[in-house]
Design an enzyme around this catalytic site. Structure first.
Site, PDB file in Angstrom:
ATOM      1  N   THR A   1       0.862  -1.164   0.000  1.00  0.00           N
ATOM      2  CA  THR A   1       0.000   0.000   0.000  1.00  0.00           C
ATOM      3  C   THR A   1       0.902   1.218   0.000  1.00  0.00           C
ATOM      4  O   THR A   1       2.084   1.125  -0.264  1.00  0.00           O
ATOM      5  CB  THR A   1      -0.950  -0.010   1.218  1.00  0.00           C
ATOM      6  OG1 THR A   1      -1.670   1.194   1.235  1.00  0.00           O
ATOM      7  CG2 THR A   1      -0.233  -0.128   2.527  1.00  0.00           C
TER       8      THR A   1
ATOM      9  N   GLY B   1       2.874  -2.552   4.109  1.00  0.00           N
ATOM     10  CA  GLY B   1       3.570  -3.802   4.422  1.00  0.00           C
ATOM     11  C   GLY B   1       2.697  -4.891   5.004  1.00  0.00           C
ATOM     12  O   GLY B   1       3.211  -5.757   5.716  1.00  0.00           O
TER      13      GLY B   1
HETATM   14  N1  GLU Z   1      -4.342  -5.362   2.939  1.00  0.00           N
HETATM   15  C1  GLU Z   1      -3.406  -4.914   3.919  1.00  0.00           C
HETATM   16  C2  GLU Z   1      -4.074  -4.580   5.226  1.00  0.00           C
HETATM   17  O1  GLU Z   1      -5.109  -4.023   5.221  1.00  0.00           O
HETATM   18  C3  GLU Z   1      -2.718  -3.702   3.453  1.00  0.00           C
HETATM   19  C4  GLU Z   1      -1.745  -4.048   2.464  1.00  0.00           C
HETATM   20  C5  GLU Z   1      -0.450  -3.471   2.849  1.00  0.00           C
HETATM   21  O2  GLU Z   1      -0.430  -2.488   3.495  1.00  0.00           O
HETATM   22  O3  GLU Z   1       0.563  -3.952   2.532  1.00  0.00           O
HETATM   23  O4  GLU Z   1      -3.563  -4.850   6.253  1.00  0.00           O
END
Ligand code: GLU
Length: 616
Positions: free
Chosen positions: A415, A502
């Site tokens: 992200t 992350g």
């Molecule tokens: N899907 C992840 C979450 O919501 C975020 C992805 C990421 O930050 O790497 O924890």
């Protein structure tokens, strides 16, 4: 986790072209665009932005200069990142925004997390033909993984409460970058490369990201006129274009009729999303989580994210030891074990609080922190996985860590996180995402943006037989996140704003930066740059190679801690990726209006930090 790219790993890298591309009109047009370089640290007054790309930081600074608030700049930065860093976030995804309002001294959060379609149930990721869960990569690259996007609604909610300008005004810089183009960076090309195989399955995705069937060359100009037109339409029609309008219809159509390329080998698995799901989407305001850690008030994101509670619980556990007075080995061992214990509780108790009872108050009580802290072991690493504690017991007495057989949940992957402050002292800490790098892999045809795969953040099946799992799919539910946008006050005034991408390592990255800064006395840039390790209640701790070369690590291994380096794609183990953890961005408020803006010097090619009035 975001990748370090070898092309950009050598700093300083001059990537100044973006500034000249932002020919603004509207409120930001009065600004004289600066020529920013990709730099990890800036100090000054009058406002600041730290984000992943030069163009997005420039867009935010221009909006601030034109009289916009941190909320206006947040929309400009996020929308521009949707163009220049399209593989990790955009209007096809969701996220969480934490806002400090300097007028009221209040901290508010907006939950812009994606939801499942109303017709989803706990079998969302069970293959009907086998009765078994889909393999993770199969679920990711499918219509089933696509959640109802929350990003646009988050932007509108932020502007409704704190904006000076309209959505159309704040989208204009991003529209210009999408139309005029920007130079492809090494990081962009790297993320494109890692997903090229998936993009070839979809005609819309390969047309945008593999022009002429090739990866774009570093330095070549990338344009996304479809996204420019999409932003223009949203500016004219408002967010209803997505939440029930023609843009929404195109999203629903993509999820049902996957835009497969001729010759695609993928077995199409359409999703359940309907236009009515989009029409009923909301991004509610939520109270932030709060703990006091050594006199600092740490505010974070509550459920549906697990970020604020897990960071907060780990800090409460660490409040019971004197990290600054311990040896480096002891202090790092405590850090790893506090994180491990907090993750055990996270996995057992945290989910979407509208669907499950999350004992937030209990998990964040100093009493529970004390109960868990008595398990910290200076002589041995804890046996993994540790069992969750009982936050309902109200006891501070030591509960032995009974063995558990719970498995680990899926970890997300990528992200972006950025931070902003304006001349009034408002602060934004905003993490937004489409989940995996390149999300579901599907670009909405003729719309220029990728759709998320956020629903794969649910547990596909219960983690432990016979134990309730708070993170199973259900209709309208939000998958548990790890995103941890954080704002820290000291004596009632902003002290730090911090966050990172992350997946589940976000929690440990934020935690590690906080203790680096508060306990180990590092300056913010060093606290961010320091090598990272992430213990998430696994038998081994994920570590960056540089962490393992630290002189303390042999001491940790003697205690029974063991480490691994993660350097392959979660979607395809044959794809080698950089073994870094997170890509943080932060602000520190130095007093007398002075701001220290700090990002990554090396990871993922480095961050772009800028201030309105630089000082030495
Ligand atoms: N899907 C992840 C979450 O919501 C975020 C992805 C990421 O930050 O790497 O924890």
């Amino acid at each position: 986790m975001r990748k370090r790219n070898t092309v950009l790993a050598v700093l300083p890298v001059v990537a100044a072209l973006g500034a000249s591309m932002i020919a603004l009109s509207g409120p930001a047009a009065a600004a004289a665009p600066d020529t920013l370089t990709l730099q990890p640290v800036a100090v000054g007054t009058g406002g600041a932005v730290v984000s992943d790309t030069v163009q997005s930081t420039q867009a935010g600074l221009d909006v601030l200069r034109s009289g916009g608030t941190a909320a206006d700049a947040a929309v400009a930065v996020a929308a521009t990142l949707g163009v220049t860093d399209p593989f990790v976030a955009g209007i096809g995804g969701g996220g969480y925004l934490v806002y400090y309002d300097a007028r009221t001294h209040r901290i508010t959060t907006i939950d812009g997390r994606e939801t499942t379609p109303a017709t989803a149930n706990s079998n969302l990721f069970i293959d009907p033909s086998t009765g078994q869960p889909f393999a993770f990569p199969t679920a990711v690259t499918s219509g089933l993984s696509v959640g109802i996007p929350g990003t646009l609604m988050t932007w509108q909610r932020a502007l409704d409460q704190w904006g000076h300008f309209s959505l159309a005004d704040d989208l204009r810089p991003a529209e210009q970058v999408a139309r005029n183009g920007f130079p492809v960076t090494g990081n962009f090309r790297e993320e494109d490369r890692e997903n090229a195989e998936r993009f070839t399955q979809f005609s819309s995705s390969s047309a945008l990201f593999l022009p002429g069937g090739q990866l774009p060359a570093v330095g070549s100009t990338m344009r996304d006129p479809d996204l420019a037109a999409t932003y223009r339409q949203i500016g004219q029609q408002g967010v209803g274009a997505l939440y029930g309008g023609s843009l929404g219809r195109d999203v629903v159509n993509t999820v049902h009729n996957l835009p497969l390329a001729p010759g695609a080998t993928l077995v199409p698995r359409p999703g359940l999303m309907q236009l009515s799901d989009l029409a009923r989407y909301t991004a509610p305001d939520e109270a932030p989580t709060h703990v006091n850690y050594r006199g600092y008030d740490v505010y974070g994101m509550g459920p549906s994210s697990s970020g604020g509670i897990t960071v907060g619980e780990a800090l409460n556990i660490l409040s019971n030891v004197n990290l600054a007075g311990e040896s480096r080995t002891e202090a790092l061992n405590d850090y790893l074990e506090a994180s491990q214990l907090a993750f055990a509780d996270r996995n057992r108790y945290i989910g979407d609080a509208r669907y499950v009872n999350v004992p937030e108050q209990q998990l964040l009580s100093p009493r529970f922190g004390k109960q868990r802290a008595c398990l910290l072991d200076q002589n041995h690493a804890l046996t993994s996985p540790v069992a969750p504690g009982n936050p309902y017991s109200g006891s501070t007495s030591c509960t032995p860590a009974a063995p558990t057989t719970a498995s680990k949940p899926n970890d997300g992957a990528a992200t972006n996180h950025f931070v902003i402050t304006d001349k009034w002292g408002d602060v934004v800490s905003y993490t937004n995402t489409i989940e995996e790098i390149a999300g579901s892999g599907m670009v909405v045809p003729h719309r220029g943006f990728l759709l998320n795969n956020e629903l794969t953040d649910f547990d596909f099946t219960p983690l432990q037989a016979g134990v309730p799992d708070p993170n199973l799919p259900a209709g309208g539910k939000r998958p548990r996140s790890s995103m941890s946008p954080t704002i820290v006050l000291h004596n009632g005034k902003p002290f730090l704003a911090i966050g990172s991408p992350g997946g589940a390592t976000i929690i440990t990255t934020v935690l590690q930066i906080l203790i680096n800064r508060i306990d180990f006395g590092m300056a913010l840039p060093q606290a961010i740059a320091a090598p990272r390790a992430s213990q998430r209640n696994g038998a081994q701790t994920q570590a960056e190679p540089d962490f393992l070369t630290e002189s303390t690590t042999p001491g940790l291994e003697k205690l029974g801690q063991s480490f691994y380096i993660s350097d392959t794609s979660p979607l395809d183990p044959s794809i080698i990726i950089a073994p870094t953890i997170g890509e943080a961005a932060g602000l520190e408020f130095l007093g007398n209006g002075k701001i220290l803006a700090a990002g990554e010097p090396v990871r993922s090619g480095g961050s772009s930090a800028g201030v309105i009035h630089p000082t030495s």
